[in-house]
Motif scaffolding. Structure first.
Motif, PDB file in Angstrom:
ATOM      1  N   UNK A  14      -7.049   2.123  -8.043  1.00 31.26           N
ATOM      2  CA  UNK A  14      -8.188   1.288  -8.442  1.00 31.26           C
ATOM      3  C   UNK A  14      -8.220   0.050  -7.551  1.00 31.26           C
ATOM      4  N   UNK A  15      -9.401  -0.435  -7.243  1.00 31.96           N
ATOM      5  CA  UNK A  15      -9.550  -1.581  -6.340  1.00 31.96           C
ATOM      6  C   UNK A  15      -8.690  -2.769  -6.783  1.00 31.96           C
ATOM      7  N   UNK A  16      -8.613  -3.016  -8.077  1.00 36.25           N
ATOM      8  CA  UNK A  16      -7.840  -4.153  -8.585  1.00 36.25           C
ATOM      9  C   UNK A  16      -6.325  -3.971  -8.390  1.00 36.25           C
ATOM     10  N   UNK A  17      -5.888  -2.732  -8.201  1.00 34.50           N
ATOM     11  CA  UNK A  17      -4.456  -2.441  -8.065  1.00 34.50           C
ATOM     12  C   UNK A  17      -4.003  -2.269  -6.619  1.00 34.50           C
ATOM     13  N   UNK A  18      -4.899  -2.429  -5.680  1.00 36.34           N
ATOM     14  CA  UNK A  18      -4.572  -2.181  -4.272  1.00 36.34           C
ATOM     15  C   UNK A  18      -3.818  -3.347  -3.664  1.00 36.34           C
ATOM     16  N   UNK A  19      -2.787  -2.998  -2.901  1.00 38.57           N
ATOM     17  CA  UNK A  19      -1.991  -4.001  -2.193  1.00 38.57           C
ATOM     18  C   UNK A  19      -2.365  -3.992  -0.716  1.00 38.57           C
ATOM     19  N   UNK A  20      -2.282  -5.152  -0.076  1.00 41.86           N
ATOM     20  CA  UNK A  20      -2.588  -5.190   1.359  1.00 41.86           C
ATOM     21  C   UNK A  20      -1.617  -4.303   2.140  1.00 41.86           C
ATOM     22  N   UNK A  21      -2.139  -3.597   3.120  1.00 32.35           N
ATOM     23  CA  UNK A  21      -1.280  -2.816   4.011  1.00 32.35           C
ATOM     24  C   UNK A  21      -0.495  -3.790   4.882  1.00 32.35           C
ATOM     25  N   UNK A  22       0.755  -3.483   5.168  1.00 32.81           N
ATOM     26  CA  UNK A  22       1.508  -4.374   6.050  1.00 32.81           C
ATOM     27  C   UNK A  22       0.918  -4.365   7.457  1.00 32.81           C
ATOM     28  N   UNK A  23       1.165  -5.423   8.172  1.00 32.55           N
ATOM     29  CA  UNK A  23       0.721  -5.522   9.556  1.00 32.55           C
ATOM     30  C   UNK A  23       1.725  -4.749  10.404  1.00 32.55           C
ATOM     31  N   UNK A  24       1.309  -3.621  10.931  1.00 33.47           N
ATOM     32  CA  UNK A  24       2.228  -2.804  11.721  1.00 33.47           C
ATOM     33  C   UNK A  24       1.643  -2.526  13.100  1.00 33.47           C
ATOM     34  N   UNK A  57      -8.436  -3.701   4.266  1.00 35.55           N
ATOM     35  CA  UNK A  57      -7.050  -3.636   4.707  1.00 35.55           C
ATOM     36  C   UNK A  57      -6.056  -3.378   3.591  1.00 35.55           C
ATOM     37  N   UNK A  58      -6.540  -2.828   2.469  1.00 32.93           N
ATOM     38  CA  UNK A  58      -5.667  -2.546   1.319  1.00 32.93           C
ATOM     39  C   UNK A  58      -5.378  -1.051   1.242  1.00 32.93           C
ATOM     40  N   UNK A  59      -4.231  -0.709   0.689  1.00 30.42           N
ATOM     41  CA  UNK A  59      -3.856   0.696   0.516  1.00 30.42           C
ATOM     42  C   UNK A  59      -4.650   1.246  -0.660  1.00 30.42           C
ATOM     43  N   UNK A  60      -5.593   2.141  -0.346  1.00 33.94           N
ATOM     44  CA  UNK A  60      -6.528   2.667  -1.344  1.00 33.94           C
ATOM     45  C   UNK A  60      -6.102   4.013  -1.907  1.00 33.94           C
ATOM     46  N   UNK A  61      -5.320   4.785  -1.144  1.00 36.32           N
ATOM     47  CA  UNK A  61      -4.926   6.115  -1.599  1.00 36.32           C
ATOM     48  C   UNK A  61      -3.662   6.544  -0.878  1.00 36.32           C
TER      49      UNK A  61
END
Length: 189
Positions: free
Chosen positions: A45-55, A164-168
């Motif tokens: 869910x959009x509210x539960x998404x964490x930013x992807x690390x900068x890699x 830039x968030x982990x969606x799936x």
């Protein structure tokens, strides 16, 4: 007989999932430290998404690749290795979905995990994925996603949304319909 038993054990390992723990990065007979998955996409869910690390890391075919290059786009990030049977099985699915979604603004980026460069390049020549891969021999990119993707979960696929968030996430070889549906849903948000 002993060689046959060892071969069967290695085949069973590769069929269930993959992990690299030797100096070459390739799995050894009896290695059970892999994380098997069913390949089903889990959409957050959009509210539960964490930013992807900068890699970032060296591109398999040269240069430097990073997630930052794709800022503002949906990115499918796939962790793979040439020695991984399930990775080979899912390669045509990734190639097909990448080709069909590129015009819609979706980008694909591979992360070649704990592999020999020559083997990874041979895999790419054979599969012709149509998108670049980071050469992550030491596993640093995979470790950056720890908590979302276990470092020994090969193959794994993430979908990063436009913010830039982990969606799936999918652990294990992805299926065409599951991946296409998840990419479409995240892209159309």
């Amino acid at each position: 007989m002993r060689a046959m038993s060892a071969s069967l054990a290695l085949l069973a390992l590769l069929a269930a999932g993959c992990a690299g723990n030797s100096q070459s990065g390739q799995p050894q007979v009896g290695d059970t430290r892999f994380v098997a998955g069913d390949g089903k996409m889990q959409i957050f869910a959009a509210a539960d998404r964490r930013p992807a690390p900068s890699v970032e890391g060296p591109g398999l075919e040269g240069g430097t690749l990073s997630l930052a290059q794709y800022k503002g786009k949906v990115v499918v990030l796939n962790f793979w290795a040439s020695w991984c049977g399930p990775c080979r099985a899912e390669a045509p699915v990734l190639k097909d979905v990448a080709a069909k979604t590129k015009a819609g603004g979706v980008e694909f980026l591979g992360v070649d995990f704990k592999d020999r460069k020559a083997d990874a390049l041979a895999f790419e020549r054979t599969e012709k994925p149509g998108y670049p891969s980071i050469f992550d021999q030491p596993g640093k990119v995979a470790l950056a996603f720890q908590g979302t993707v276990p470092p020994a979960a090969i193959p794994s696929t993430l979908i990063i949304d436009e913010q830039g968030r982990i969606a799936a996430r999918a652990l294990g070889a992805v299926k065409y319909t599951d991946l296409m549906d998840a990419v479409t849903k995240v892209r159309d948000e």
